[in-house]
Design a protein around this motif. Structure first.
Motif, PDB file in Angstrom:
ATOM      1  N   GLU A  31      40.825  30.448  34.538  1.00 54.41           N
ATOM      2  CA  GLU A  31      40.588  30.935  35.898  1.00 54.41           C
ATOM      3  C   GLU A  31      39.464  31.968  35.909  1.00 54.41           C
ATOM      4  OE1 GLU A  31      43.485  31.869  39.638  1.00 54.41           O
ATOM      5  OE2 GLU A  31      43.760  33.166  37.904  1.00 54.41           O
ATOM      6  N   MET A  32      39.499  32.886  34.911  1.00 49.36           N
ATOM      7  CA  MET A  32      38.426  33.890  34.854  1.00 49.36           C
ATOM      8  C   MET A  32      37.082  33.200  34.603  1.00 49.36           C
ATOM      9  SD  MET A  32      39.939  37.451  33.326  1.00 49.36           S
ATOM     10  CE  MET A  32      40.503  36.885  31.741  1.00 49.36           C
ATOM     11  N   ALA A  33      37.086  32.175  33.750  1.00 50.24           N
ATOM     12  CA  ALA A  33      35.852  31.427  33.479  1.00 50.24           C
ATOM     13  C   ALA A  33      35.349  30.723  34.744  1.00 50.24           C
ATOM     14  CB  ALA A  33      36.098  30.405  32.364  1.00 50.24           C
ATOM     15  N   PHE A  34      36.306  30.190  35.524  1.00 51.32           N
ATOM     16  CA  PHE A  34      35.929  29.537  36.784  1.00 51.32           C
ATOM     17  C   PHE A  34      35.296  30.542  37.742  1.00 51.32           C
ATOM     18  CE2 PHE A  34      36.867  28.203  41.152  1.00 51.32           C
ATOM     19  CZ  PHE A  34      36.286  26.950  41.161  1.00 51.32           C
ATOM     20  N   GLY A  35      35.789  31.787  37.718  1.00 49.24           N
ATOM     21  CA  GLY A  35      35.130  32.857  38.461  1.00 49.24           C
ATOM     22  C   GLY A  35      35.743  33.206  39.810  1.00 49.24           C
ATOM     23  N   ARG A  36      36.827  32.508  40.196  1.00 48.51           N
ATOM     24  CA  ARG A  36      37.469  32.841  41.468  1.00 48.51           C
ATOM     25  C   ARG A  36      38.963  32.547  41.311  1.00 48.51           C
ATOM     26  NH1 ARG A  36      38.119  29.688  45.975  1.00 48.51           N
ATOM     27  NH2 ARG A  36      36.691  28.096  45.172  1.00 48.51           N
ATOM     28  N   LYS A  37      39.803  33.364  41.935  1.00 53.31           N
ATOM     29  CA  LYS A  37      41.242  33.152  41.801  1.00 53.31           C
ATOM     30  C   LYS A  37      41.680  31.911  42.574  1.00 53.31           C
ATOM     31  CE  LYS A  37      42.071  37.586  42.461  1.00 53.31           C
ATOM     32  NZ  LYS A  37      42.759  38.815  42.872  1.00 53.31           N
ATOM     33  N   LEU A  38      42.466  31.073  41.922  1.00 52.54           N
ATOM     34  CA  LEU A  38      42.976  29.841  42.532  1.00 52.54           C
ATOM     35  C   LEU A  38      44.501  29.727  42.444  1.00 52.54           C
ATOM     36  CD1 LEU A  38      40.384  27.320  41.029  1.00 52.54           C
ATOM     37  CD2 LEU A  38      40.541  28.030  43.440  1.00 52.54           C
ATOM     38  N   VAL A  39      45.080  30.439  41.494  1.00 53.89           N
ATOM     39  CA  VAL A  39      46.481  30.203  41.140  1.00 53.89           C
ATOM     40  C   VAL A  39      47.417  31.243  41.774  1.00 53.89           C
ATOM     41  CG1 VAL A  39      48.117  29.976  39.218  1.00 53.89           C
ATOM     42  CG2 VAL A  39      45.695  29.321  38.906  1.00 53.89           C
ATOM     43  N   GLN A  40      48.481  30.746  42.415  1.00 56.25           N
ATOM     44  CA  GLN A  40      49.574  31.634  42.825  1.00 56.25           C
ATOM     45  C   GLN A  40      50.853  31.129  42.162  1.00 56.25           C
ATOM     46  OE1 GLN A  40      49.907  32.927  46.899  1.00 56.25           O
ATOM     47  NE2 GLN A  40      52.123  33.200  46.784  1.00 56.25           N
TER      48      GLN A  40
ATOM     49  N   VAL B  32      63.893  47.415  19.483  1.00 60.03           N
ATOM     50  CA  VAL B  32      62.836  47.563  20.473  1.00 60.03           C
ATOM     51  C   VAL B  32      61.633  46.718  20.041  1.00 60.03           C
ATOM     52  CG1 VAL B  32      61.246  49.193  21.575  1.00 60.03           C
ATOM     53  CG2 VAL B  32      63.613  49.883  21.076  1.00 60.03           C
ATOM     54  N   VAL B  33      61.128  45.881  20.919  1.00 55.89           N
ATOM     55  CA  VAL B  33      60.009  44.980  20.621  1.00 55.89           C
ATOM     56  C   VAL B  33      58.819  45.359  21.496  1.00 55.89           C
ATOM     57  CG1 VAL B  33      59.237  42.564  20.737  1.00 55.89           C
ATOM     58  CG2 VAL B  33      61.592  43.100  20.022  1.00 55.89           C
ATOM     59  N   ASP B  34      57.651  45.463  20.879  1.00 54.85           N
ATOM     60  CA  ASP B  34      56.445  45.822  21.650  1.00 54.85           C
ATOM     61  C   ASP B  34      55.980  44.681  22.551  1.00 54.85           C
ATOM     62  OD1 ASP B  34      56.381  48.309  20.632  1.00 54.85           O
ATOM     63  OD2 ASP B  34      54.818  47.901  19.126  1.00 54.85           O
ATOM     64  N   ILE B  35      55.383  45.041  23.664  1.00 54.69           N
ATOM     65  CA  ILE B  35      54.795  44.078  24.593  1.00 54.69           C
ATOM     66  C   ILE B  35      53.311  44.376  24.660  1.00 54.69           C
ATOM     67  CG2 ILE B  35      54.693  43.313  27.000  1.00 54.69           C
ATOM     68  CD1 ILE B  35      57.643  44.243  27.224  1.00 54.69           C
ATOM     69  N   ALA B  36      52.500  43.375  24.252  1.00 59.79           N
ATOM     70  CA  ALA B  36      51.068  43.671  24.170  1.00 59.79           C
ATOM     71  C   ALA B  36      50.266  42.736  25.067  1.00 59.79           C
ATOM     72  CB  ALA B  36      50.595  43.572  22.716  1.00 59.79           C
ATOM     73  N   THR B  37      50.377  42.949  26.370  1.00 62.97           N
ATOM     74  CA  THR B  37      49.547  42.150  27.274  1.00 62.97           C
ATOM     75  C   THR B  37      48.149  42.735  27.361  1.00 62.97           C
ATOM     76  OG1 THR B  37      50.347  43.491  29.109  1.00 62.97           O
ATOM     77  CG2 THR B  37      51.406  41.354  28.777  1.00 62.97           C
ATOM     78  N   GLY B  38      48.033  43.972  26.990  1.00 62.12           N
ATOM     79  CA  GLY B  38      46.764  44.662  27.213  1.00 62.12           C
ATOM     80  C   GLY B  38      46.634  45.033  28.684  1.00 62.12           C
ATOM     81  N   LYS B  39      45.574  45.709  29.002  1.00 60.13           N
ATOM     82  CA  LYS B  39      45.316  46.175  30.365  1.00 60.13           C
ATOM     83  C   LYS B  39      45.053  44.999  31.311  1.00 60.13           C
ATOM     84  CE  LYS B  39      44.985  50.769  30.795  1.00 60.13           C
ATOM     85  NZ  LYS B  39      45.095  51.597  31.993  1.00 60.13           N
ATOM     86  N   THR B  40      45.384  45.149  32.560  1.00 63.74           N
ATOM     87  CA  THR B  40      45.061  44.133  33.562  1.00 63.74           C
ATOM     88  C   THR B  40      43.537  43.996  33.654  1.00 63.74           C
ATOM     89  OG1 THR B  40      46.991  44.842  34.810  1.00 63.74           O
ATOM     90  CG2 THR B  40      45.399  43.474  35.974  1.00 63.74           C
ATOM     91  N   PRO B  41      42.992  42.784  33.464  1.00 66.22           N
ATOM     92  CA  PRO B  41      41.528  42.612  33.576  1.00 66.22           C
ATOM     93  C   PRO B  41      41.040  42.986  34.982  1.00 66.22           C
ATOM     94  CG  PRO B  41      42.584  40.636  32.652  1.00 66.22           C
ATOM     95  CD  PRO B  41      43.681  41.533  33.130  1.00 66.22           C
ATOM     96  N   GLU B  42      39.821  43.454  35.041  1.00 67.72           N
ATOM     97  CA  GLU B  42      39.178  43.779  36.330  1.00 67.72           C
ATOM     98  C   GLU B  42      39.358  42.654  37.362  1.00 67.72           C
ATOM     99  OE1 GLU B  42      37.483  46.042  38.334  1.00 67.72           O
ATOM    100  OE2 GLU B  42      38.574  47.194  36.802  1.00 67.72           O
ATOM    101  N   PHE B  43      39.181  41.429  36.871  1.00 63.51           N
ATOM    102  CA  PHE B  43      39.275  40.226  37.698  1.00 63.51           C
ATOM    103  C   PHE B  43      40.563  40.180  38.519  1.00 63.51           C
ATOM    104  CE2 PHE B  43      40.332  35.666  38.173  1.00 63.51           C
ATOM    105  CZ  PHE B  43      39.134  35.147  38.662  1.00 63.51           C
ATOM    106  N   TYR B  44      41.634  40.724  37.948  1.00 64.17           N
ATOM    107  CA  TYR B  44      42.944  40.652  38.617  1.00 64.17           C
ATOM    108  C   TYR B  44      43.381  41.978  39.237  1.00 64.17           C
ATOM    109  CZ  TYR B  44      43.558  36.077  36.405  1.00 64.17           C
ATOM    110  OH  TYR B  44      43.417  34.775  36.034  1.00 64.17           O
ATOM    111  N   ALA B  45      42.597  43.029  39.028  1.00 62.23           N
ATOM    112  CA  ALA B  45      43.062  44.370  39.442  1.00 62.23           C
ATOM    113  C   ALA B  45      43.092  44.510  40.968  1.00 62.23           C
ATOM    114  CB  ALA B  45      42.171  45.432  38.829  1.00 62.23           C
TER     115      ALA B  45
END
Lengths: 336, 336, 336, 336
Positions: free
Chosen positions: B112-121, B323-336
């Motif tokens: 989706e990020m490669a496509f360049g526009r949000k399409l998915v809900q 306790v298990v770590d969750i590593a999604t990383g930061k929300t990309p700009e594209f989705y912020a």
């Protein structure tokens, strides 16, 4: 700390409860004597609590070791006992009704005013109920404007066989009559009773149930009281006061909430004793301590008189459905 | 007014509901085609609603008379369908889960990020529930300080036979994972599952029930989620958010209160469909109208990815209790 | 699926809302024409929704491409419009009141019976409110015995300047008149209005507020309705039905509970639109689908007539305080 | 009726309250002596209530006119006082904590078992709270299956300056530790504390607030306790027990509901004294009457020991976040 020495006139069910309460729970009061025309009742209390039996009501009221009197005998005998107390200058707690006729109530009021000092407290326990006290306090402390309407409901699961249509006023609505008058500090001017078709759980020729009673005050407040004494489901007291800027509602007794079988369920009370047991305790504590201070802090003889006159007006309207005037006149300075 | 022309991929129970909703209730959307590997399912919809049957998913997604896609097929087939939609530049509503592995979810995000526009809900309907929206609005509009703790409960009366311990995360807590992340606008950093003794209404070797799941966010918020799927009494969703200056609680569905047999009783819901039926309608109305405007307004592919990663972490902790770590990383700009 | 082609008579505020609802939200209905004596109103709708403007009400009601009519014009014009629809054999949804006099209401009833098939539905939306429907369903499905008393309250924060004492009946209590009659399935026989002192937030020579209205039914049920339209605090609808074996209460709208500053606070609604917005949608969906099936499922012309007669009786009692008879007679077979 | 003659050890704030309660409210108990290392405290009580001052704790505990002892002195002095009472064979009510170390608690348990009869009651007043008693009674009387999860919250508006992280256990959660153990009749086996980011209203280096504490029992029940002592809004105690077939919730204190300014508002309590004032009265009445009967009816020395061991385990986990074992061993026959 002083101890208030009490004689209890009438050792039936309610009298025995008062004796029990005083003897078992109160540090500053003691029953010293009991007087009952039924010798067995008196003996029971003498045996259990070691209080002396006094056959002569006049004598024991006047006795020098008696500081105060609790009247809990047969209703028609209340007036005589209370008048004796006033004559003897003894503080008296009289179970409701203060007397069974408005004439007798008036006689007590007149006697007390003639004596020159308040001695009589009437047993309207609602004024000591935590919820009513919260209601009174909120009404007094916040700026909600004038009260305009009051909606009440007084529901019993069922009643005794001798309970007839007039009891709905004299035994039941009598509590609302006193409580609302106290809550909104206003005087009743008229009464009307509207009677729907009756529940199948009563004989309507003997007891019309439910009834909708309407009172109006000098300031124009309209109070409606649903009395429903075969409501089956429990004992339930509702009171909602509509003011110009807010509406305030009496809280309900609290019980745990149970989620089970697709239902959220909270218990309701089934018995007036359960509902007002704490109010009775507080009422007696207040009566004892205010009596020790030489004061009457609770419902006065005037309140007892107002209740009697108002109740009679409602009972008259039960037959006709018409609006009936209530003419207690203004509260005398003595009681204001 | 434009009409959104939709193909529905998968005409099983949930797909048929979507078709029904669009055809019967929506003025600005129409199902034009249906595609299901089960020919009977597709035929049923063709007969009832006159939509054409398309056997080739790729072709129909690309068809010029198809504006948007609803993916409601078998969970493991979601990823392929969604990736096709992105490749074809078609807006897509995908039932949760967006994909059955976090790798596939990540692939969708990357595509989706490669496509360049949000399409998915993604179909997380809680965000459209009236109560959650009220909660979100109150949290946003009033000054309650930072959230610190969130208490949730997700209870079902019972579950299907194939529901095992991991379903408590993937099918059940997944809704809280998305909803809380949205409500408090924060990122998960760790997960832990604490497992009490199980109810006698389950086989604990197959399904441990209830479970207490703990999530922690980047800002330090701790969320506890009770999942209890054999609670017997009904379907019940609880959510309470403790902030620095106030505590806010999700409202419960309302039903008449009945006073009967010494009990005050209010019905509870028993079924998730009943609980969220309105949310599904609102969700679809919003998806259609935002798609017509060229926007994605609801849960994004990123939210679908976050849910998948978080769910995997919880499932790992189900075995160890660690306790298990969750590593999604930061929300990309594209989705912020 | 068939589409119901509708003409809307009257494109003022309420008419425009109906047009909006039909065009934007409904899959099985379409507004084809609009008719308003105010050309601007009609033009606005023509521009926005592409519907044709029809200046002649008679012609458009009779037009072959019009299946059904929505009457939302000025109240005094309702009767003529509805009578035209009956004459043309067209189903009609008429906003309340059906007519402004009981004579006109009776004329509609008579015309419809003469026509021989029900065509008229009156816009009493309460019957489509979720809470009222739950109340109706619980009353019907459980064995609670006969209803005996109904307590209602209808409170508005404030009202428009032209709202006088009679509006408390015609605009406000009119909703309870219809809803209670439907809920308990009984006929009114008398009316009485009891008027307390008025709130300082009104001019009592113009609007007496609050009022306590009493209705009695053929089976002896007594209904009390508090109408209080300057209650300041919000829009609040209460309804409690006392039966022989249980008491059932209308649920209140639900909002999150906030604990802050020593208070547990839940929002109340402030506006009737907010309170009944969903009911209006459900009402219209039901009208459209039942009309497509050739039925009248909602409040009938007879219900409109009953409401008019009952309202007139209440208004007469506002002046005297006396009990006024209501003589609608028995529900005709045609409407039973 | 017999009178229980009591010496009170420690006449600080809490000791004075006990003296007040016994002297002013109880008919079957009297304080005969007071003992405090602070002479002023003792003198105050001597002046107000006419009780004698005893400087020597050992002597007064052993005094022949002393039937029972109330220990309300400085926490670290509790153990010595209680051990003296056991040595003298005198019943003793000891404020919580029974002792400040688990070793001292164990010594008391061992001494009491060696003495051969229960003498010690610990001041955990929750067991006398009306709501908790209702919860206990409902849990016992209805068939809800086994408890599985318990959710608690203990919130204070604010705390004193010396209240640090460990106080959240020793002063606050200590009440839940005892109450839940009693409610579900089970033994703790492990403890864990999960600490979110702290409220801005505290210094997290000194007091981490809120905290989420997790206890597990021998039968597998998991208890989570939110402790939040700067919640600002009030004093709030929550307890919800999830069983196999039902969920039961502690009732909240009741206050009138006020409708004003678009809000329905109910007061919350702000102070633990207000919340548990009645429980303290009931606790003392029960202690006095059971002591007069020669019994210990309330929380025992074993309960005091269990609380101490459990609290230490929680405090250990506050630093590491790890699960810490609780090894009280089985309840001895003597206490079962």
């Amino acid at each position: 700390m002083k101890t208030l020495r009490i004689v209890v006139i009438g050792a039936g069910a309610i009298g025995r409860e008062h004796i029990e309460r005083i003897q078992a729970k109160m540090a500053n009061a003691a029953v010293v004597a009991v007087c009952d025309i039924n010798a067995d009742n008196a003996q029971l209390m003498a045996d259990k609590w070691g209080v002396r039996i006094e056959p002569d009501m006049h004598a024991v009221i006047a006795a020098p070791d008696v500081d105060a009197v609790v009247v809990a005998c047969y209703d028609p005998a209340h007036a005589e006992a209370v008048l004796h107390c006033i004559a003897a200058g003894k503080p008296v707690f009289c179970e409701k009704p203060m007397a069974t006729t408005q004439e007798d109530c008036r006689a007590i009021v007149d006697a007390e005013m003639a004596f020159g000092r308040k001695l009589v407290q009437v047993g309207f326990q609602r004024r000591y109920d935590k919820g009513y006290l919260q209601l009174k306090e909120i009404l007094s402390s916040r700026e909600f404007g004038a009260p305009l309407l009051v909606h009440c409901a007084h529901r019993n699961a069922s009643v005794a066989d001798n309970y007839d249509t007039s009891y709905a006023v004299y035994s039941t609505a009598i509590h609302e009559i006193d409580a609302i008058h106290w809550l909104i500090d206003d005087e009743y001017v008229s009464a009307q009773v509207i009677i729907p078709g009756s529940t199948r759980h009563t004989r309507p020729d003997f007891l019309k149930d439910p009834q909708l009673m309407i009172l109006r005050t000098a300031k124009g407040v309209v109070i409606d009281i649903e009395v429903f004494v075969n409501c089956r489901y429990g004992y339930d007291i509702q009171c909602e006061i509509c003011c110009e800027d807010a509406i305030i509602k009496l809280p309900e007794p609290s019980f745990p909430a149970v989620r089970k079988d697709a239902m959220l369920t909270v218990a309701l009370e089934t018995d007036w004793k359960q509902r007002f047991i704490e109010a009775y305790d507080v009422e007696f504590e207040d009566w004892v301590s205010s009596t020790l201070r030489g004061e009457v802090n609770g419902p006065t003889a005037w309140d007892g008189y107002v209740a009697a006159v108002t109740a009679d007006a409602l009972v008259r309207s039960q037959t006709t459905g018409e609006v009936v005037d209530i003419a207690t006149g203004k509260t005398p300075e003595f009681y204001a």
